[in-house]
Design an enzyme around this catalytic site. Structure first.
Site, PDB file in Angstrom:
ATOM      1  N   CYS A   1       0.812  -1.221   0.000  1.00  0.00           N
ATOM      2  CA  CYS A   1       0.000   0.000   0.000  1.00  0.00           C
ATOM      3  C   CYS A   1       0.841   1.264   0.000  1.00  0.00           C
ATOM      4  O   CYS A   1       0.320   2.350  -0.244  1.00  0.00           O
ATOM      5  CB  CYS A   1      -0.897   0.020   1.225  1.00  0.00           C
ATOM      6  SG  CYS A   1      -1.917  -1.431   1.297  1.00  0.00           S
TER       7      CYS A   1
HETATM    8  N1  CO8 Z   1     -21.885  -8.954   2.084  1.00  0.00           N
HETATM    9  C1  CO8 Z   1     -22.618  -9.145   3.203  1.00  0.00           C
HETATM   10  N2  CO8 Z   1     -22.062  -9.506   4.378  1.00  0.00           N
HETATM   11  C2  CO8 Z   1     -20.725  -9.701   4.413  1.00  0.00           C
HETATM   12  C3  CO8 Z   1     -19.908  -9.529   3.283  1.00  0.00           C
HETATM   13  C4  CO8 Z   1     -20.537  -9.135   2.073  1.00  0.00           C
HETATM   14  N3  CO8 Z   1     -19.856  -8.935   0.957  1.00  0.00           N
HETATM   15  N4  CO8 Z   1     -18.633  -9.778   3.623  1.00  0.00           N
HETATM   16  C5  CO8 Z   1     -18.636 -10.106   4.925  1.00  0.00           C
HETATM   17  N5  CO8 Z   1     -19.881 -10.079   5.403  1.00  0.00           N
HETATM   18  C6  CO8 Z   1     -20.346 -10.380   6.767  1.00  0.00           C
HETATM   19  C7  CO8 Z   1     -19.388 -11.330   7.449  1.00  0.00           C
HETATM   20  O1  CO8 Z   1     -19.709 -12.660   7.128  1.00  0.00           O
HETATM   21  C8  CO8 Z   1     -19.632 -11.011   8.923  1.00  0.00           C
HETATM   22  O2  CO8 Z   1     -20.775 -11.711   9.343  1.00  0.00           O
HETATM   23  P1  CO8 Z   1     -20.847 -12.326  10.830  1.00  0.00           P
HETATM   24  O3  CO8 Z   1     -20.745 -11.132  11.748  1.00  0.00           O
HETATM   25  O4  CO8 Z   1     -22.169 -12.990  10.837  1.00  0.00           O
HETATM   26  O5  CO8 Z   1     -19.657 -13.225  10.955  1.00  0.00           O
HETATM   27  C9  CO8 Z   1     -19.991  -9.530   8.918  1.00  0.00           C
HETATM   28  O6  CO8 Z   1     -20.357  -9.205   7.565  1.00  0.00           O
HETATM   29  C10 CO8 Z   1     -18.860  -8.643   9.350  1.00  0.00           C
HETATM   30  O7  CO8 Z   1     -17.668  -9.016   8.622  1.00  0.00           O
HETATM   31  P2  CO8 Z   1     -16.282  -8.322   8.868  1.00  0.00           P
HETATM   32  O8  CO8 Z   1     -15.995  -8.312  10.321  1.00  0.00           O
HETATM   33  O9  CO8 Z   1     -15.242  -8.914   7.967  1.00  0.00           O
HETATM   34  O10 CO8 Z   1     -16.636  -6.867   8.342  1.00  0.00           O
HETATM   35  P3  CO8 Z   1     -15.921  -5.503   8.610  1.00  0.00           P
HETATM   36  O11 CO8 Z   1     -16.917  -4.573   9.146  1.00  0.00           O
HETATM   37  O12 CO8 Z   1     -14.608  -5.640   9.320  1.00  0.00           O
HETATM   38  O13 CO8 Z   1     -15.568  -5.046   7.111  1.00  0.00           O
HETATM   39  C11 CO8 Z   1     -13.685  -4.974   5.636  1.00  0.00           C
HETATM   40  C12 CO8 Z   1     -14.730  -5.839   6.289  1.00  0.00           C
HETATM   41  C13 CO8 Z   1     -14.384  -4.019   4.686  1.00  0.00           C
HETATM   42  C14 CO8 Z   1     -12.735  -5.858   4.863  1.00  0.00           C
HETATM   43  C15 CO8 Z   1     -12.950  -4.157   6.663  1.00  0.00           C
HETATM   44  O14 CO8 Z   1     -12.523  -4.958   7.745  1.00  0.00           O
HETATM   45  C16 CO8 Z   1     -11.762  -3.428   6.109  1.00  0.00           C
HETATM   46  O15 CO8 Z   1     -11.758  -2.839   5.055  1.00  0.00           O
HETATM   47  N6  CO8 Z   1     -10.736  -3.363   6.875  1.00  0.00           N
HETATM   48  C17 CO8 Z   1      -9.617  -2.495   6.498  1.00  0.00           C
HETATM   49  C18 CO8 Z   1      -8.544  -3.293   6.168  1.00  0.00           C
HETATM   50  C19 CO8 Z   1      -7.609  -2.529   5.326  1.00  0.00           C
HETATM   51  O16 CO8 Z   1      -7.636  -1.352   5.146  1.00  0.00           O
HETATM   52  N7  CO8 Z   1      -6.753  -3.245   4.781  1.00  0.00           N
HETATM   53  C20 CO8 Z   1      -5.798  -2.697   3.968  1.00  0.00           C
HETATM   54  C21 CO8 Z   1      -6.193  -3.102   2.700  1.00  0.00           C
HETATM   55  S1  CO8 Z   1      -4.877  -3.709   1.879  1.00  0.00           S
HETATM   56  C22 CO8 Z   1      -4.358  -2.460   0.922  1.00  0.00           C
HETATM   57  O17 CO8 Z   1      -4.799  -1.352   1.052  1.00  0.00           O
HETATM   58  C23 CO8 Z   1      -3.440  -2.746  -0.176  1.00  0.00           C
HETATM   59  C24 CO8 Z   1      -3.099  -4.177  -0.217  1.00  0.00           C
HETATM   60  C25 CO8 Z   1      -2.114  -4.335  -1.292  1.00  0.00           C
HETATM   61  C26 CO8 Z   1      -1.897  -5.777  -1.531  1.00  0.00           C
HETATM   62  C27 CO8 Z   1      -2.722  -6.232  -2.679  1.00  0.00           C
HETATM   63  C28 CO8 Z   1      -2.382  -7.635  -2.934  1.00  0.00           C
HETATM   64  C29 CO8 Z   1      -3.162  -8.274  -4.040  1.00  0.00           C
END
Ligand code: CO8
Length: 376
Positions: free
Chosen positions: A159
């Site tokens: 990133c």
């Molecule tokens: N639709 C509906 N529900 C969903 C979905 C979906 N698509 N996906 C997950 N859920 C559900 C899950 O099953 C979960 O259900 P339950 O509570 O029943 O288990 C619930 O929603 C909550 O899931 P999460 O806890 O995973 O949800 P979050 O609120 O944490 O959101 C995110 C998920 C959006 C992924 C969030 O955690 C996030 O964005 N975090 C930030 C992380 C971040 O910034 N990372 C850096 C990214 S990496 C980067 O920027 C560059 C990487 C470069 C490398 C590239 C390599 C290829």
């Protein structure tokens, strides 16, 4: 040694915009097909039925509304769930990687803004998260297409690829190794995404951003920003990863498709990385005797709106306006290393001479890179 400036920037936006609605429709059709195909196993409990994705979840959890992709039709085919190779691969320069062509489009815009030609450049870096090809160097191919002089190389820092790339270019100019540098963060991420994975299918988009760096006394650019200071940080973490690499060829029977593609523990990233980002930014400002009120704008990494709101609220003491910390991830999604510099490119035009801004990337590895810049 005089100041070094970012004298031009440019963004390449891929041709295919894909909204959450279209993405989720394709994904949900895939889920229905998959569940029907595995109905017998699901019935006896040997497999778990896949759940539908939802636009509401995606927007609330990430702030993403759409993304641009080099190719999107493959994601609308429920039995494929994978992009086709971009038709940029078929056009002129057929053997040139799509990623280099993306880099070229962004580079030409940055050179245009800097008022330079390819032959004025004597250092080219492509700094990105993922690679379409390892050898020969993609930056060297770009250097050749542009007719740039000097030397070139590829580098990677997830990133923070753009900020770490600019820092490397700044060092090369400061040391006299290079005179005018081109840094391009071309993120062709879509081939490495797991589009049949509900937790991550919505996160990324493709895009490229390019920056020209040169000495202030030499630039003719009206768009130049003086680099006042920069600060880099890394701390190892496997919470964001994509395992694709040469080991896959040796262990092709063992390393599954899923392990090669992008995966993350999003919640852990939030919890662990955000305090480091806030400490880093505040520490950087105070090391220069500055506070946030001295800055007109922060151009932050563009991974998740909730992360950006949390960090900017802590730093600013209030919810940021689009002017104070602009968002581009709603439109572009997460473009890995390119995000903060796309935000910079798209939201720098109103800066007046002497205005200060702060660029900050954060994410994979973990890595954080901040630049304090001042409009010339
Ligand atoms: N639709 C509906 N529900 C969903 C979905 C979906 N698509 N996906 C997950 N859920 C559900 C899950 O099953 C979960 O259900 P339950 O509570 O029943 O288990 C619930 O929603 C909550 O899931 P999460 O806890 O995973 O949800 P979050 O609120 O944490 O959101 C995110 C998920 C959006 C992924 C969030 O955690 C996030 O964005 N975090 C930030 C992380 C971040 O910034 N990372 C850096 C990214 S990496 C980067 O920027 C560059 C990487 C470069 C490398 C590239 C390599 C290829």
């Amino acid at each position: 040694m005089g100041n070094i400036v970012i004298s031009g920037t440019g963004v390449f936006t891929p041709p295919n915009a894909l909204s959450n609605e279209e993405l989720v429709a394709g994904y949900n059709a895939h889920v229905d097909l998959w569940n029907a195909e595995h109905a017998a196993e699901i019935e006896v409990g040997d497999m778990t039925a896949k759940a539908h994705s939802s636009c509401e979840f995606i927007e609330k959890a990430s702030g993403i509304k759409s993304r641009y992709l080099m190719e999107a039709s493959g994601l609308k085919e429920p039995d494929r769930m994978y992009p086709y190779l971009s038709n940029m691969a078929e056009a002129e320069l057929a053997s040139t990687p799509v990623q280099v062509k993306m880099a070229l489009e962004a580079a030409l815009k940055a050179l245009g803004e800097a008022g330079l030609k390819g032959s004025d450049i004597d250092m080219v870096i492509i700094s990105a998260s993922v690679w379409e090809r390892f050898v020969p160097s993609m930056a060297t191919e770009l250097q050749s297409i542009l007719g740039a002089k000097g030397f070139s190389f590829d580098m990677a820092m997830g990133c923070s690829s753009a900020t770490f790339g600019m820092s490397t270019a700044q060092d090369a100019i400061a040391s006299g190794m290079a005179n005018k540098a081109l840094v391009v963060t071309a993120e062709y991420l879509s081939p490495l995404m797991a589009y049949e994975d509900r937790d991550g299918h919505f996160i990324f988009g493709d895009a490229a951003v390019a920056m020209v760096l040169e000495r202030e006394e030499e630039t003719a650019s009206k768009a130049a920003f003086r680099i006042k200071d920069r600060k880099l940080f890394t701390e190892f973490s496997t919470n964001i990863q994509a395992g694709f690499g040469s080991r896959v060829l040796i262990e092709r029977d063992r390393i599954g498709d899923q392990e090669q593609r992008f995966s993350q523990s999003g919640r852990a990233v939030f919890k662990e990385l955000l305090p480091k980002v806030i400490e880093h930014v505040e520490g950087h400002m105070s090391s220069l005797g500055k506070s946030i009120s001295d800055f007109k704008r922060m151009w932050l990494h563009q991974a998740n709106i909730n992360m950006n709101l949390f960090a900017s609220k802590k730093i600013l003491g209030h919810t940021p306006s689009q002017d104070e910390a602009p968002t581009i991830l709603d439109q572009y999604a997460n473009t890995a290393g390119a995000g903060c510099m796309i935000a910079f490119n798209n939201h720098k035009q109103d800066f007046k001479s002497g205005d200060l801004g702060l660029i900050c990337s954060f994410g994979a590895s973990y890595s954080i890179g901040s630049f304090v810049v001042e409009k010339v």
